[in-house]
Design an enzyme around this catalytic site. Structure first.
Site, PDB file in Angstrom:
ATOM      1  N   ALA A 119       1.020  -1.133  -0.167  1.00 27.30           N
ATOM      2  CA  ALA A 119       0.573   0.175   0.034  1.00 27.30           C
ATOM      3  C   ALA A 119       0.569   0.883  -0.335  1.00 27.30           C
ATOM      4  O   ALA A 119       1.854   1.733   0.599  1.00 27.30           O
ATOM      5  CB  ALA A 119      -0.874  -0.342   1.654  1.00 27.30           C
ATOM      6  N   GLY A 164       1.044  -5.924   0.179  1.00 31.13           N
ATOM      7  CA  GLY A 164      -0.250  -5.909  -0.644  1.00 31.13           C
ATOM      8  C   GLY A 164      -0.086  -6.067  -2.481  1.00 31.13           C
ATOM      9  O   GLY A 164      -0.601  -7.308  -2.906  1.00 31.13           O
ATOM     10  N   GLU A 167       0.266  -9.926  -1.975  1.00 33.16           N
ATOM     11  CA  GLU A 167      -1.597 -10.617  -2.266  1.00 33.16           C
ATOM     12  C   GLU A 167      -1.636 -10.592  -3.662  1.00 33.16           C
ATOM     13  O   GLU A 167      -2.307 -11.313  -4.458  1.00 33.16           O
ATOM     14  CB  GLU A 167      -2.313  -9.721  -1.678  1.00 33.16           C
ATOM     15  CG  GLU A 167      -1.643  -9.831   0.366  1.00 33.16           C
ATOM     16  CD  GLU A 167      -2.626  -9.049   0.775  1.00 33.16           C
ATOM     17  OE1 GLU A 167      -3.920  -9.920   1.855  1.00 33.16           O
ATOM     18  OE2 GLU A 167      -2.138  -7.683   0.500  1.00 33.16           O
ATOM     19  N   GLU A 187       2.502  -7.385   7.455  1.00 31.34           N
ATOM     20  CA  GLU A 187       1.254  -5.899   7.960  1.00 31.34           C
ATOM     21  C   GLU A 187       1.451  -6.491   9.665  1.00 31.34           C
ATOM     22  O   GLU A 187       1.485  -4.894   9.894  1.00 31.34           O
ATOM     23  CB  GLU A 187       0.393  -6.461   7.333  1.00 31.34           C
ATOM     24  CG  GLU A 187      -0.231  -5.899   5.991  1.00 31.34           C
ATOM     25  CD  GLU A 187       0.450  -6.883   4.996  1.00 31.34           C
ATOM     26  OE1 GLU A 187      -0.031  -6.541   4.059  1.00 31.34           O
ATOM     27  OE2 GLU A 187       0.889  -8.099   5.286  1.00 31.34           O
TER      28      GLU A 187
END
Length: 317
Positions: A119, A164, A167, A187
């Protein structure tokens, strides 16, 4: 009962896209051109001119027709996932989904040494708390849509894939990395959890216990270790141009390209849906997917090519 359930799961998920636009341009096997970042160009859409280069999408042609390369290009932000990047990627995924000429997709980076840093925390820090939830929901929707593409997707990680970014790679069917690329769901270091599918996809890829270990410790591993864990399928030695994983992904896409496109889509659907249910239901899903390929012209072409001892020419019909 299992057969009925299997068919219901299949028909709920089945999407055979209508014909899309024609392929773009890139010389068929011009590997030298592939080594340059300019190999990707922006697909024409109504993007804002200020941030249009955050994502570059290329539809290859010639013998590589059917391969789409999606390149993330935010060098100043280490390819961090921003609002604009999410929008551009959602638009690109939607275009790909509608185009039945697409046979495989490669997700890569145009920024040396980085795949995606996760992010965009600088942008996130400026968000009001009420904005954070909706943004994460939209980012999660993007990664879900990427995972739901009906064609094979390959993540080429020539650099760090964190949070992310990993991910996003986990949503792809196949992951390739350089041996020196680093990756991890980090995270927990920020007192949050993976919010775009990491807690669900990582256990499915490497197993529950190992996934818990990596997420709880926020551990980062290199490509060699990731390959040992099963997190990536191939870890290749990095080259001087810094795009060895991309080139390996391109080779994989070229292996997929000649196969029957409808069969590949049905195989992906059968695997993705079947792995989520019991074996009996999964076999029913496979049966229903097999039924979809029986009436195709491609199946008849495959039989004719075998009989005539020649290479088949599949059209996705």
């Amino acid at each position: 009962m299992a057969v009925q359930l299997g068919r219901r799961v299949l028909w709920t998920s089945l999407r055979l896209p209508a014909a899309g636009r024609a392929a773009g341009s890139l010389s068929a096997r011009d590997r030298a051109a592939a080594l340059q970042c300019s190999r990707l160009s922006l697909v024409t859409r109504g993007y804002s001119s200020e941030h249009k280069d955050d994502l570059r999408v290329r539809y290859l042609d010639g013998e590589d027709s059917g391969i789409v390369v999606v390149g993330i290009n935010r060098p100043k932000a280490k390819n961090a996932i921003s609002k604009n990047l999410v929008k551009l990627m959602l638009d690109a995924v939607e275009d790909i989904k509608k185009n039945n000429r697409v046979r495989s997709v490669i997700v890569c980076s145009l920024v040396p040494g980085i795949f995606c840093a996760g992010a965009d925390l600088k942008e996130r820090a400026k968000m009001h708390p009420s904005e954070v939830g909706p943004f994460v929901t939209k980012a999660r929707a993007l990664i879900t849509e990427l995972g739901n593409l009906p064609v094979p997707t390959i993540a080429a990680m020539d650099g760090a894939a964190l949070g992310g970014g990993l991910e996003m790679a986990l949503a792809c069917d196949i992951r390739v990395s350089s041996q020196t690329a680093t990756m991890g769901l980090v995270e927990a270091r920020l007192a949050i959890i993976p919010g775009a599918g990491g807690t669900q996809r990582l256990p499915r890829v490497i197993g529950v216990s190992l996934a818990k270990e990596l997420i709880f410790s926020a551990r980062v591993v290199d490509g060699t270790e990731a390959c040992r864990l099963g997190l990536v399928s191939h870890a290749v030695e990095q080259n001087h141009s810094g795009d060895a994983a991309y080139l390996r992904a391109l080779d994989l896409a070229r292996e997929i390209n000649p196969q029957g496109p409808i069969a590949i889509r049905m195989a992906k659907l059968a695997i993705n849906q079947g792995i989520e249910v019991d074996l009996s239901t999964g076999l029913a899903i496979e049966e229903a997917c097999y039924a979809q390929v029986i009436p195709t012209k491609d199946r008849l072409e495959g039989l004719a090519a075998f009989r005539e001892k020649r290479r088949p020419h599949y059209k996705g019909e």
